[in-house]
Write a protein that holds these residues in place. Structure first.
Motif, PDB file in Angstrom:
ATOM      1  N   ASP A  89     -18.707 -33.843 -33.913  1.00 36.82           N
ATOM      2  CA  ASP A  89     -18.730 -32.129 -34.034  1.00 36.82           C
ATOM      3  C   ASP A  89     -18.312 -31.889 -35.656  1.00 36.82           C
ATOM      4  N   TYR A  90     -19.254 -32.171 -36.373  1.00 38.52           N
ATOM      5  CA  TYR A  90     -18.861 -31.976 -37.862  1.00 38.52           C
ATOM      6  C   TYR A  90     -18.684 -30.490 -38.208  1.00 38.52           C
ATOM      7  N   TRP A  91     -19.267 -29.563 -37.432  1.00 39.50           N
ATOM      8  CA  TRP A  91     -19.561 -28.373 -37.704  1.00 39.50           C
ATOM      9  C   TRP A  91     -18.333 -27.460 -37.580  1.00 39.50           C
ATOM     10  N   LYS A  92     -17.218 -28.290 -36.715  1.00 43.19           N
ATOM     11  CA  LYS A  92     -15.916 -27.683 -36.502  1.00 43.19           C
ATOM     12  C   LYS A  92     -15.120 -28.229 -37.594  1.00 43.19           C
ATOM     13  N   GLN A 137     -12.297 -34.517 -34.080  1.00 41.84           N
ATOM     14  CA  GLN A 137     -13.618 -33.848 -34.062  1.00 41.84           C
ATOM     15  C   GLN A 137     -14.646 -34.632 -35.209  1.00 41.84           C
ATOM     16  N   SER A 142      -8.813 -22.575 -41.183  1.00 42.61           N
ATOM     17  CA  SER A 142      -7.567 -22.163 -40.403  1.00 42.61           C
ATOM     18  C   SER A 142      -6.326 -22.949 -40.711  1.00 42.61           C
ATOM     19  N   ALA A 168     -13.323 -31.944 -25.870  1.00 43.06           N
ATOM     20  CA  ALA A 168     -14.558 -32.146 -26.180  1.00 43.06           C
ATOM     21  C   ALA A 168     -15.183 -33.576 -25.842  1.00 43.06           C
ATOM     22  N   THR A 208      -6.245 -28.453 -32.103  1.00 44.87           N
ATOM     23  CA  THR A 208      -7.205 -29.095 -32.636  1.00 44.87           C
ATOM     24  C   THR A 208      -7.104 -30.562 -31.862  1.00 44.87           C
ATOM     25  N   GLU A 227      -8.726 -29.777 -28.238  1.00 49.48           N
ATOM     26  CA  GLU A 227      -9.846 -29.698 -28.284  1.00 49.48           C
ATOM     27  C   GLU A 227     -10.746 -30.913 -28.480  1.00 49.48           C
ATOM     28  N   LEU A 276     -13.879 -25.199 -39.887  1.00 51.76           N
ATOM     29  CA  LEU A 276     -13.180 -24.115 -39.030  1.00 51.76           C
ATOM     30  C   LEU A 276     -11.799 -24.596 -39.120  1.00 51.76           C
ATOM     31  N   ILE A 277     -11.565 -26.141 -38.964  1.00 47.01           N
ATOM     32  CA  ILE A 277     -10.184 -26.495 -39.063  1.00 47.01           C
ATOM     33  C   ILE A 277      -9.507 -26.457 -40.226  1.00 47.01           C
ATOM     34  N   GLY A 281      -8.902 -33.123 -37.662  1.00 46.33           N
ATOM     35  CA  GLY A 281     -10.116 -33.071 -38.090  1.00 46.33           C
ATOM     36  C   GLY A 281     -10.601 -34.414 -37.671  1.00 46.33           C
TER      37      GLY A 281
END
Length: 231
Positions: free
Chosen positions: A80-83, A75, A90, A192, A185, A188, A86-87, A72
Motif C-alpha cells: 500500500d505504497y500510497w499510504k 504498509q 501526519s 489491511a 499505523t 491499519e 499520509l503516514i 510505514g
C-alpha cells in the motif's frame, strides 16, 4: 400337480434370497463419488490468482504487524505504497508541532523564572529587589507559527505564567497525538493484511444451475442448485 408346484417353490426360495442379498451387498460396496462443481473450482482459482493470471499476493498479518513497528514498514510490506506519504506527513506534522510547543514552553518558562532571579550580577536585580508587583514586566521571546521569526515583548508575571501552562499542555497533547498516529499505523497494517486475504471485487453473481446428485440419495435425481459466484 399342486404338489409339484409347492415343491418347486420350496427349491427356488433359497436361490431368490441369495440373489437379493448379493444385489444389496453389491449396492453397498459401490463407492460414492462426490463431484466438485466447476464453479467452485473457478472461485478457488480466481481467489488465488490475480487479474493477470499470476499468484495473488497474500500478506502475513503477523509479519505486517512486526514491520509496522517501523513507521510505514507494514504498509510497504502490504504494498500500500500510497499510504506512506499520509503516514509520514501526519507523523512529521505531529513531531514538528511537539517541537514548536516545546520551544514556546521553554521561552515562557525562562521568562517566568527570571522574575525570581536575584543574582546581584543580573541586569534585573535592581528592579526585582524593589519587589514584584502585578505591573512588573519583563521581556519574553515570542515565536511565530512556523518558527521563522521571533520578537521580545514585555509581559507581566501572571500573563507569562498562563502562556507557560498553555504551551505545556499543548506539548503534552502533541506527544499523545503522535503516539495515537503511530498506534493507528500498526493497527491499519494488521487489518489491511487480513483484508487482502479476501476477494473484495464487485463482480458478484447468483445463478441457478441443474444438479443431478442430491444429498441423502444413492441414485441420481434431477434437481436445481443456487450458485453464488465470487470472481
Amino acid at each position: 400337480m399342486k404338489n409339484w408346484f409347492w415343491i418347486g417353490m420350496v427349491l427356488l426360495a433359497p436361490h431368490v434370497g441369495m440373489s437379493q442379498k448379493s444385489t444389496m451387498d453389491s449396492l453397498k460396496s459401490v463407492p460414492r463419488t462426490i463431484g466438485i462443481p466447476d464453479s467452485t473450482i473457478n472461485v478457488i482459482a480466481d481467489s488465488l490468482l490475480g487479474k493477470n493470471g499470476r499468484k495473488k499476493f497474500m500478506p502475513n498479518p503477523k509479519l505486517a504487524t512486526r514491520l509496522a513497528l517501523i513507521p510505514g514498514g507494514g504498509q510497504w510490506y502490504n504494498r500500500d505504497y500510497w499510504k506512506l506519504p499520509l503516514i509520514y506527513l501526519s507523523m512529521g506534522g505531529g513531531i514538528y508541532t511537539w517541537n514548536l510547543n516545546r520551544l514556546k514552553y521553554n521561552d515562557f518558562l525562562t521568562a517566568y523564572e527570571s522574575f525570581y532571579d536575584l543574582d546581584p550580577s543580573s541586569a534585573r536585580y535592581g528592579q526585582l529587589k524593589a519587589g514584584i508587583t502585578p505591573d512588573t514586566r519583563l521581556p519574553v521571546r515570542v515565536r511565530n507559527l512556523l518558527n521563522t521569526e521571533s520578537e521580545y515583548i514585555e509581559a507581566t508575571r501572571d500573563g507569562i505564567e498562563r502562556q507557560k501552562n498553555y504551551w505545556r499542555r499543548n506539548k503534552n497533547l502533541s506527544i499523545i497525538v503522535v503516539g495515537l498516529i503511530y498506534s493507528l499505523t500498526i493497527i491499519e497494517a494488521n487489518v489491511a493484511a487480513h483484508l487482502k486475504t479476501f476477494d473484495l471485487s464487485d463482480d458478484l453473481s447468483l445463478r441457478i444451475e441443474p444438479k443431478m446428485s442430491q444429498p441423502m440419495m444413492r441414485q441420481p435425481a434431477p434437481g436445481l442448485r443456487l450458485v453464488f459466484n465470487i470472481k
